[in-house]
Every structure is written in C-alpha cells, then in structure tokens.
Design an enzyme around this catalytic site. Structure first.
Site, PDB file in Angstrom:
ATOM      1  N   GLY A   1       0.814  -1.159   0.050  1.00 38.98           N
ATOM      2  CA  GLY A   1       0.024   0.217   0.077  1.00 38.98           C
ATOM      3  C   GLY A   1       0.817   1.223  -0.045  1.00 38.98           C
ATOM      4  O   GLY A   1       0.216   2.250  -0.185  1.00 38.98           O
ATOM      5  N   HIS A   2       2.066   1.174   0.209  1.00 42.81           N
ATOM      6  CA  HIS A   2       2.940   2.441   0.544  1.00 42.81           C
ATOM      7  C   HIS A   2       4.067   2.134  -0.073  1.00 42.81           C
ATOM      8  O   HIS A   2       5.275   1.777   0.205  1.00 42.81           O
ATOM      9  CB  HIS A   2       3.289   2.681   1.896  1.00 42.81           C
ATOM     10  CG  HIS A   2       3.821   3.794   2.178  1.00 42.81           C
ATOM     11  ND1 HIS A   2       5.084   4.258   2.229  1.00 42.81           N
ATOM     12  CD2 HIS A   2       3.367   4.834   2.807  1.00 42.81           C
ATOM     13  CE1 HIS A   2       5.275   5.633   2.488  1.00 42.81           C
ATOM     14  NE2 HIS A   2       4.238   6.015   2.815  1.00 42.81           N
ATOM     15  N   PHE A   3       4.268   2.307  -1.754  1.00 46.71           N
ATOM     16  CA  PHE A   3       3.352   2.705  -2.438  1.00 46.71           C
ATOM     17  C   PHE A   3       3.025   1.691  -3.522  1.00 46.71           C
ATOM     18  O   PHE A   3       4.246   1.202  -4.088  1.00 46.71           O
ATOM     19  CB  PHE A   3       3.252   3.970  -3.217  1.00 46.71           C
ATOM     20  CG  PHE A   3       3.102   5.291  -2.147  1.00 46.71           C
ATOM     21  CD1 PHE A   3       2.097   5.605  -1.606  1.00 46.71           C
ATOM     22  CD2 PHE A   3       4.560   5.833  -1.726  1.00 46.71           C
ATOM     23  CE1 PHE A   3       2.055   6.744  -0.895  1.00 46.71           C
ATOM     24  CE2 PHE A   3       4.670   6.804  -0.856  1.00 46.71           C
ATOM     25  CZ  PHE A   3       3.261   7.330  -0.366  1.00 46.71           C
TER      26      PHE A   3
END
Lengths: 93, 155
Positions: free
Chosen positions: B37-39
């Site tokens: 999710g990051h990223f």
C-alpha cells in the site's frame, strides 16, 4: 536580570503560545492557563535548561496524589518560582 | 525488522552509557505487506515507521540508562525530517543520544543513515514509568536478548 517569575512566564508564553500579559504570579498553570501534562514536560525541559536544575515533577505529582500537597503549592506560578529558587540555591550550596 | 510486529531494531551495535548514546542496525525487509500500500509500484518505508524506529532506538538507550527498571513511552515528536526515501532492503544505521534527562521524562535526538548518508532525524520526548506489568517487562527482556542488549539487569 529578570526575576524567576518573569523567566518562567516567558517560557510558558513561548512554549504554550499563551499571551504573556495573561500570565500572572497568581496564575495556576493547570487550572488558569490550561496547560496539560504533555505541555508541562516542554516547560519543565525549558526550566531545567534555563536554571540548570531538575524539577522533581515525579515527586511533586506523587505528593499531590497522596494528598500530602496541593497542586497550588507547585503549579501556581509564584509558588513554582519559589520552588525553582530553592532548587537553584540548593544546587549552589 | 519485522514491520508488521513493530520490531524495528535488529541489533544493538554500540551502547555507551557514559556518553548516553546508542547505535543500532536495522535491515528494511525486501518484502512486507506494508509496501503493497505504500506505495503500489513504488515501495517506500513510511515516515511514521522511521519515526518508530528512532523511538525504539531511543527507548533501548533509556531502558539501559534506567537500569531496566522503567519503561519509556513516546510522548512527543518534534522536528522530524524525512530527508530522503528509504526503500526495501536498505540497511539502516540508527543513532540516538540523550538531549535532556528530566524527572520522569527524557528528550532524545535520533537519526537514521544508510551507508553514511543521513536519511531522517527527529527530536523525541518520552515519559518513563515503572514497568506497568510483568508481561511487558518479560517481553522487553526477551527482545533485549534477541537484539544483543548488553546491560540487562537481573530479573
């Protein structure tokens, strides 16, 4: 040379963004100025540095919690200033 | 590092009680669900986890100075600067030293470098109290053994 109270009031004003002219010797740091325990850590840090002492916050808190002292004894600014003067004098003794 | 378990410190490389400073090593993992999710497509260590890494490094220094009798808890983060990206697989060197030793609190300055290049730094404030229970103290003692904590007090 400014008084202990003046130095403390300046520290509080700058640390907590409180107008200096609202801070008086009879102000209670918690009840009147709304300073919380985290902000008071910053104030203690600045006071410790400015006066070369170590404010005994844990001891004071314990005394208040045990009913052996009142918050006024330590957190009304004229009393806090007197405690600082005592600590400075004890350091030089 | 085991990011999902907030285990940010791999090894204490140096702990100088007299100078009140510590250096630890921490290897950013190549794989972690956090990077999904990051990223997406451009994995980076989140700044909050870098702050946590500096906080844990400072925490081990404080535990050593407090002779393993008190537990530090992060209270404030000031002047945190993320100066450069940190990517999966990078080896971190984390340094911290005491700026101020107050009554029931302490202030540290910490920094993370990769191969000598400063990546981030912050000033951190901690409250410290006696260990709130034996479970936490036991966990910290176990962690201390894992990371090579040299000044562990007898339990």
């Amino acid at each position: 040379m400014s008084s202990t109270f003046d130095q403390v009031a300046t520290i509080i004003a700058e640390t907590c963004d409180i107008p200096r002219d609202t801070i008086t010797p009879d102000s209670h740091a918690i009840d009147d100025l709304g300073i919380d325990s985290l902000d008071f850590l910053d104030i203690a840090f600045a006071i410790d540095k400015a006066f070369g002492i170590k404010l005994p916050l844990e001891k004071w808190t314990q005394e208040v919690n045990d009913g052996k002292a009142t918050t006024e004894q330590y957190f009304v600014l004229k009393n806090l200033s007197a405690r600082i003067d005592e600590l400075v004098a004890a350091k030089g003794a | 590092m085991r990011l999902e378990y907030f285990q940010m410190v791999d090894r204490i490389a140096d702990l100088d009680i007299g100078e009140r400073r510590i250096t630890v090593s921490a290897q950013v993992p190549q794989q972690s669900s956090i990077f999904e999710g990051h990223f997406p497509g451009y994995p980076l260590m989140p700044g909050v986890l870098l702050i946590e890494t500096m906080a844990q490094t400072s925490g081990w220094l404080l535990i050593a100075l407090l002779k393993f009798e008190r537990m530090p808890f992060l209270a404030a983060v000031k002047e945190a600067k993320m100066r450069d990206f940190i990517k999966p697989g990078e080896p971190l060197t984390v340094d911290a030293h005491i700026v101020h030793d107050g009554s029931g609190f302490a202030v540290t300055a910490a920094r993370i470098s990769v191969e000598g290049k400063l990546k981030c730094n912050a000033e951190l404030t901690f409250r410290h109290t006696p260990f709130p229970n034996t479970d936490l103290r036991g966990h910290m003692e176990q962690m201390a053994r894992q990371i090579g904590f040299p000044e562990q007090a007898p339990s």
